[in-house]
Design a protein around this motif. Structure first.
Motif, PDB file in Angstrom:
ATOM      1  N   GLY A  84      -8.826 -27.786 -41.542  1.00  0.00           N
ATOM      2  CA  GLY A  84      -7.380 -27.963 -41.629  1.00  0.00           C
ATOM      3  C   GLY A  84      -6.567 -27.143 -40.651  1.00  0.00           C
ATOM      4  N   GLU A  85      -7.174 -26.796 -39.522  1.00  0.00           N
ATOM      5  CA  GLU A  85      -6.440 -25.989 -38.547  1.00  0.00           C
ATOM      6  C   GLU A  85      -6.494 -26.660 -37.177  1.00  0.00           C
ATOM      7  N   PRO A  86      -5.514 -26.368 -36.331  1.00  0.00           N
ATOM      8  CA  PRO A  86      -5.612 -26.886 -34.963  1.00  0.00           C
ATOM      9  C   PRO A  86      -6.887 -26.383 -34.301  1.00  0.00           C
ATOM     10  N   PHE A  87      -7.387 -27.155 -33.389  1.00  0.00           N
ATOM     11  CA  PHE A  87      -8.668 -26.823 -32.781  1.00  0.00           C
ATOM     12  C   PHE A  87      -8.545 -26.916 -31.266  1.00  0.00           C
ATOM     13  N   VAL A  88      -9.466 -26.261 -30.603  1.00  0.00           N
ATOM     14  CA  VAL A  88      -9.537 -26.377 -29.148  1.00  0.00           C
ATOM     15  C   VAL A  88     -10.861 -27.032 -28.789  1.00  0.00           C
ATOM     16  N   LEU A  89     -10.813 -27.993 -27.920  1.00  0.00           N
ATOM     17  CA  LEU A  89     -12.022 -28.653 -27.442  1.00  0.00           C
ATOM     18  C   LEU A  89     -12.723 -27.719 -26.475  1.00  0.00           C
ATOM     19  N   PHE A  90     -13.993 -27.522 -26.718  1.00  0.00           N
ATOM     20  CA  PHE A  90     -14.712 -26.461 -26.020  1.00  0.00           C
ATOM     21  C   PHE A  90     -16.064 -26.979 -25.582  1.00  0.00           C
TER      22      PHE A  90
ATOM     23  N   MET B 138      -5.678 -20.813 -30.990  1.00  0.00           N
ATOM     24  CA  MET B 138      -6.408 -21.596 -32.017  1.00  0.00           C
ATOM     25  C   MET B 138      -7.790 -21.010 -32.191  1.00  0.00           C
ATOM     26  N   SER B 139      -8.204 -20.790 -33.461  1.00  0.00           N
ATOM     27  CA  SER B 139      -9.475 -20.106 -33.662  1.00  0.00           C
ATOM     28  C   SER B 139     -10.617 -21.073 -33.940  1.00  0.00           C
ATOM     29  N   VAL B 140     -10.343 -22.355 -34.046  1.00  0.00           N
ATOM     30  CA  VAL B 140     -11.403 -23.331 -34.280  1.00  0.00           C
ATOM     31  C   VAL B 140     -11.796 -23.949 -32.948  1.00  0.00           C
ATOM     32  N   GLU B 141     -13.056 -23.785 -32.576  1.00  0.00           N
ATOM     33  CA  GLU B 141     -13.573 -24.371 -31.349  1.00  0.00           C
ATOM     34  C   GLU B 141     -14.446 -25.567 -31.701  1.00  0.00           C
ATOM     35  N   LEU B 142     -14.070 -26.698 -31.193  1.00  0.00           N
ATOM     36  CA  LEU B 142     -14.869 -27.897 -31.408  1.00  0.00           C
ATOM     37  C   LEU B 142     -15.748 -28.105 -30.196  1.00  0.00           C
ATOM     38  N   ARG B 143     -17.052 -28.118 -30.410  1.00  0.00           N
ATOM     39  CA  ARG B 143     -18.009 -28.263 -29.295  1.00  0.00           C
ATOM     40  C   ARG B 143     -18.784 -29.556 -29.475  1.00  0.00           C
TER      41      ARG B 143
END
Lengths: 472, 394
Positions: B47-53, B1-6
Motif C-alpha cells: 500500500g505504498e508508492p514504489f520505485v521501479l528498480f 519511496m522505500s518500496v523497491e519493485l524489482r
C-alpha cells in the motif's frame, strides 16, 4: 504448514520467577535463502517439529525423560490439552511471553510456557521449579551428566542463549568426532535430535540419545520427517557471535538472536570454514583524462562548456540512432570538431564509416587522435572540400551532419551554393542546433528557416536535430 | 519511496565494476520468477508508492512497464524509476510524462568518469554513458528533469577528475537538474570495487568540495547534506534509508518486491551472494549492539551522532559484518561535525549538542528493546526536547 502452527519445544531449565539461572529461549529471527528454499523447507521444518513433539510426548509418557517444556499460542491450547489428556500428562505453567508485531497485526498475543510431566512426576517437578534446584531440573529434563555440568557452568558465567552455549562448547571440544545427532545449532528452531542442550557436537552421550530418538521417530511412522531432520542437521553451518549478536548461517536459512553476553567473540563452523568467494581481481588503473575535457573550443561551437557540447553531440546521436543504424554506410560530419560525435556514431553501429571535416586545424588534430583508425578520413576544410575528395568518402555520402548556424550568416548566393554542394554530396542531411543557435533563433524550426532549410517532418518541441531539406 | 519493485531481479544491461548485486547475480542458479499479477498483489498489500528498480528496470517489456505505471498512478498518483539511463527511448519519455514518473538516473560523471559503469567493452561503455547523458538532457528539455545518483569512487574523483565532476554537476544544474544523490562506494568481495575505494580522508575531501559547490548552484540540492542537516535538527520524519535503524534481516529502510511478488530485503545487504528473504519480525539487535559496543570493537558507543546515524547502512558495515558500524564512519562523523558547526554558527540547536541528548538516546534504546522505533522528530516532541530554532528551511 508454517513453523508456528505447532507448539514450540523449549529447553529447560526455565524458572517461573526472574532468576539468574534462566535460559533465553526467545524465538530467533529467521530468514530464508530465497523463495524456493522457503517453499521447500518451511513445510518440512513444520513436519519435523510436529514429529519431534510427538516423540517428546511419547518419551515423557513412557518415562524415558521425566519432564519437558514447550511454548504455545492460545489457539494451540485446546488441541494440546486434548493430547496431554490422552497421554495422561500434566502441564505446569511457567509463565508467558507476549508477542506483538506485524505477524500479530500489532495486537499483543501471549505465548504460554508449560512444563510437562507424568502425573507421578508432578511433585518432583514442582519441587525442582520452586526450589530453583538447577541440578534437579537438569536431571528431570534428561541431561547427560556432561551436558548438565556444561550448562551449569555456562549459566553461572552469565551465558543465557542455548545456541551460544552449544556453539561455545562445540568450538572448545577437540576430542571425539562431530555428529549431527548431537548438533544443537538449530535447536532454537526446534530442530535437534536431542531434547537437551548438548555440551558439544562431539558429545558421545548426546549422539547415542539422539540416534535412539531418531530411530524411535522412524519407528513411530515419522520416517520422512526424521530424514529431513537428519538432512538439516548435516547442513554446512557457520555460527558467529559478535558484540552480543549470535548468528547462524546455513545454505537454507539464517537466524539471529540476541546473545546477551557480549564476549567472547566466537566464529565456529562445524564443517570447517566456508571457502570465501574470491573477489574479482581487477585493479583500477588510473588513466589520465588525456584532454577529454580540456577542449577550449566549446564556445566557438556554440556551447557554454565542453560538457554542454558533449551532451549535445550525444543528443544528436540519441535522436538519430535509428536512422544511423538503418542507414549503415557512411556518415560525414561537416563540423566535426574533435570527433566526439563521430566516435559516438561509430559506437552506435559498426556498419557506419565515419568521415569528418572541420575548418580548425587544432580540432581536426584532436579528432585524428580520438579516431586514429580514421585519421585519413578526417580533414581540414569546409563543405567545399568535398569537391576535392575526402579519402574514401563516397559521393554521395549516406548521411551528412550540418549545423545550420554555420550557413545562416552567409550571403544568400553563397549560402545557396554551399547548400547545393552539401545536398548534392549527401543522400540525407541531418541538421542540429547548438545552444547558442537556439538562444539566437528560438527553435530548431526557426533556425532552419534562417538557413534556408525546412524539416522533412516537423520536429517535436524538444528536438535538437532533424532531417532537413532545402526550403522552397 | 522505500518500496523497491524489482520485476527482473538483478538482470541488467551493463556490468558496473562495483555493483553490489554481483554476488547474487553470480550465485543465481535459476531464473527469477516473473508474475505481473503477483507483483501487483504484493504492492497492493504494502500500500505504498514504489520505485521501479533493478538491475535495470527498463529491461521490463513496455506493456508491463505501462501496466505498472498505470497502477502506480491510479493508486498513489505518482511513480518512480531508477535507471542507468542507457535504454531510455522517446517512447519511455512519453510513458514517464503520461504516468507522472519521477526518473532517477545513475551516472558517475561525464564520459570516462562513468567508465566504471562498464558495458562490456570500451565502445559499448562509451555508447551507454553517452545515451544516459543524452536522455538526461532530453528529459530536462521536456520539463521532466530527473534526479541523478552519483557514486563517488576513484574513477570520478581522483586527481583532476574531481574538477571535471564538479564542472559537470554545474552543467547538469544548467540543464535543470535540481536533486542529486551522492553514494559512497560500497566495497564487496564479489565485485571489482577494491581498487576504486576512497579513504575516509578522500571521501571527506570530495564531500566537502561538493558541499561547498552546492550554494553556488541555486536550487540544486544534494540529498545527503540536506538529510544530515535535518537529522541533526531532528526533522527526520522523511529520511533516506541509510539513516534509519536498519538490519539485513528486515531492511526497513528499503523493502523489496521481486518479480514473483516475493518480499525481499535491500540488495545492499546480500553480502554472501544470497538474496535472503525479509523476516516478518523487525528487530533492533544491531542498533542495540552498536549503542553498547566500544568504537574499538566496531561499535558506536559514546558517539554524539549516534541518534542520527545509528551505525548507518548495514550494507557498508566494517568487514562486511552487518553487526558493526559502517566502514564510512569517519566520513560521516567528519561531515556531521561540519554540518553541526554550520548549524551552531546559524544559531540552530543541533540535537547532537543538546544537554538532553542522552535522555533521547535512552528513550530510543528502550523502544528498540521492545521491538519498536520512533523518529527523532516524534521522540523529541514527545519528550519536550527543545526544537531547533527556526532557521534555514529543510
Amino acid at each position: 504448514m508454517s513453523l508456528d502452527d505447532a507448539p514450540r519445544l523449549l529447553r529447560l531449565p526455565l524458572l517461573v520467577e526472574a532468576d539468574a539461572q534462566r535460559l533465553d529461549v526467545s524465538a530467533p529471527r529467521l530468514a530464508w535463502a530465497g523463495e524456493s528454499q522457503r517453499r521447500l523447507w518451511a513445510p518440512r521444518l513444520a513436519a519435523i517439529r510436529a514429529a519431534l513433539l510427538d516423540i517428546e510426548f511419547d518419551d515423557v509418557a513412557a518415562g524415558r525423560v521425566a519432564t519437558t517444556a514447550l511454548e504455545c499460542a492460545p489457539v494451540q491450547i485446546a488441541p494440546l490439552t486434548a493430547r496431554l489428556r490422552s497421554l495422561d500428562l500434566a502441564a505446569i505453567p511457567l509463565g508467558a511471553r507476549v508477542e506483538t508485531g506485524p505477524a500479530t497485526e500489532d495486537a499483543p498475543v501471549p505465548h504460554y510456557r508449560l512444563a510437562l510431566t507424568r502425573r507421578d512426576g508432578i511433585d518432583a517437578l514442582v519441587d525442582a521449579l520452586a526450589s530453583g534446584d538447577l541440578a534437579a531440573s537438569l536431571r528431570l529434563a534428561g541431561y547427560p551428566d556432561c551436558c548438565g555440568a556444561a550448562l551449569t557452568t555456562a549459566l553461572a558465567s552469565g551465558e543465557r542463549l542455548p545456541l551460544a552455549i552449544h556453539a561455545a562448547g562445540s568450538a572448545r571440544t577437540s576430542g571425539g568426532s562431530r555428529s549431527s545427532e548431537a548438533c544443537g545449532l538449530l535447536q532454537s528452531l526446534g530442530l535437534a535430535a536431542v531434547p537437551h542442550i548438548a555440551c558439544s557436537d562431539r558429545c558421545a552421550a548426546s549422539r547415542t540419545l539422539g540416534a535412539a530418538r531418531l530411530a524411535r521417530g522412524r519407528a513411530a511412522g515419522h520416517d520422512a520427517a526424521m530424514g529431513w531432520l537428519a538432512e538439516a542437521l548435516a547442513w554446512p553451518m557457520r555460527y558467529s557471535r559478535r558484540n552480543g549478536i549470535a548468528e547462524l548461517h546455513t545454505p537454507v536459512l539464517r537466524l539471529l538472536a540476541d546473545a546477551g553476553s557480549r564476549q567472547p567473540r566466537l566464529d565456529y563452523a562445524p564443517s570447517g570454514p566456508s571457502p570465501r568467494v574470491p573477489g574479482a581481481d581487477v585493479t583500477f588503473v588510473e588513466t589520465t583524462l588525456d584532454g577529454e575535457f580540456d577542449n577550449p573550443a566549446a564556445a566557438d561551437y556554440g556551447f557554454d562548456s565542453v560538457h554542454a557540447w558533449r551532451t549535445r553531440q550525444a543528443e544528436v546521436v540519441w535522436e538519430q540512432s535509428r536512422r544511423l543504424r538503418a542507414a549503415g554506410g557512411s556518415l560525414l560530419d561537416l563540423a566535426c570538431g574533435d570527433g566526439y560525435l563521430l566516435q559516438l556514431a561509430e559506437a552506435e553501429t559498426r556498419r557506419l564509416q565515419v568521415f569528418g571535416l572541420d575548418t580548425r586545424h587544432d580540432q581536426v588534430a584532436r579528432a585524428r587522435r580520438r579516431l586514429s583508425h580514421r585519421a585519413d578520413a578526417l580533414a581540414v576544410g569546409g563543405p567545399t572540400r568535398l569537391r576535392d575528395g575526402l579519402a574514401g568518402c563516397p559521393v554521395p555520402v549516406d548521411v551528412a551532419l550540418l549545423r545550420p548556424e554555420d550557413v545562416v550568416d552567409l550571403a544568400a548566393t553563397e549560402r545557396a551554393a554551399l547548400l547545393d554542394s552539401i545536398f548534392a554530396a549527401a543522400r540525407c542531411v541531418i541538421a542540429y542546433a547548438s545552444d547558442r543557435a537556439l538562444r539566437r533563433h528560438g527553435t530548431l524550426a526557426q533556425l532552419l528557416a534562417a538557413a534556408g532549410l525546412v524539416a522533412e517532418t516537423a520536429p517535436a518541441a524538444a528536438d535538437i536535430s532533424v532531417v532537413a531539406c532545402r526550403a522552397g | 519511496m522505500s518500496v523497491e519493485l524489482r520485476p527482473l531481479g538483478d538482470r541488467c544491461n551493463i556490468q558496473c565494476r562495483y555493483c553490489y548485486q554481483e554476488g547474487t547475480r553470480a550465485a543465481a542458479t535459476a531464473p527469477p520468477r516473473y508474475s505481473l499479477p503477483q507483483m501487483l498483489a504484493t504492492l497492493d498489500e504494502l500500500g505504498e508508492p514504489f520505485v521501479l528498480f533493478g538491475g535495470e528496470a527498463l529491461l521490463v517489456r513496455d506493456a508491463d512497464l505501462e501496466r505498472l505505471f498505470a497502477y502506480g498512478l491510479e493508486r498513489h498518483g505518482v511513480n518512480a524509476i531508477q535507471t542507468n539511463g542507457a535504454l531510455i527511448e522517446p517512447h519511455h519519455i512519453a510513458l514517464f510524462r503520461r504516468y507522472n514518473v519521477r526518473v532517477g538516473i545513475s551516472l558517475d560523471g561525464p564520459g570516462s568518469l562513468n567508465d566504471m559503469r562498464w558495458a562490456g567493452s570500451a565502445g559499448r561503455t562509451l555508447r551507454a554513458s553517452a545515451r544516459a547523458e543524452a536522455a538526461l538532457a532530453r528529459l530536462c528539455r521536456e520539463g521532466l528533469a530527473p534526479s541523478a545518483i552519483v557514486t563517488l569512487h576513484g574513477g570520478n574523483t581522483r586527481g583532476a577528475r574531481l574538477d571535471v565532476l564538479c564542472d559537470w554537476i554545474a552543467h547538469l544544474h544548467a540543464l535543470g537538474v535540481r536533486r542529486m544523490r551522492l553514494h559512497l562506494l560500497e566495497v564487496d568481495q564479489h565485485n571489482a570495487s577494491r581498487g576504486l575505494r576512497l579513504s575516509d580522508a578522500q571521501n571527506l575531501r570530495v564531500l566537502r568540495r561538493l558541499r561547498a559547490l552546492e550554494p553556488t548552484l541555486p536550487g540544486l540540492r544534494f540529498d545527503l547534506f540536506d538529510e544530515m542537516r535535518r537529522m541533526l535538527l531532528a526533522r527526520d520524519a522523511v529520511s533516506s534509508c541509510i539513516w534509519q535503524a536498519c538490519d539485513p534481516y528486515a531492511t526497513r529502510g528499503v523493502r523489496g518486491v521481486e518479480g514473483g511478488g516475493e518480499r525481499s530485503n535491500c540488495g545492499r545487504t546480500h553480502k554472501d551472494g544470497i538474496a535472503w528473504l525479509a523476516t516478518e519480525r523487525r528487530g533492533y539487535e544491531r542498533q542495540l549492539s552498536l549503542h553498547e559496543t566500544p568504537h574499538a570493537d566496531g561499535g558506536c558507543r559514546g558517539c554524539r551522532f549516534f541518534l542520527m546515524c545509528k551505525g548507518n547502512c548495514p550494507g557498508t558495515a566494517l568487514e562486511g559484518d552487518w553487526r558493526l558500524r559502517s566502514e564510512h564512519c569517519a566520513t560521516w562523523f567528519g561531515l556531521f561535525e561540519d554540518i553541526e558547526r554550520t548549524l551552531l554558527a546559524e544559531g540552530e540547536a543541533p540535537l547532537s549538542q543538546s544537554p538532553r541528548r542522552a535522555e533521547c538516546e535512552a528513550e530510543l534504546v528502550a523502544l528498540w528493546r521492545e521491538g519498536l522505533d520512533e523518529s527523532l522528530q516524534s521522540l523529541t516532541a514527545r519528550l519536550g526536547v527543545a526544537p531547533a530554532t527556526a532557521g534555514h528551511a529543510a
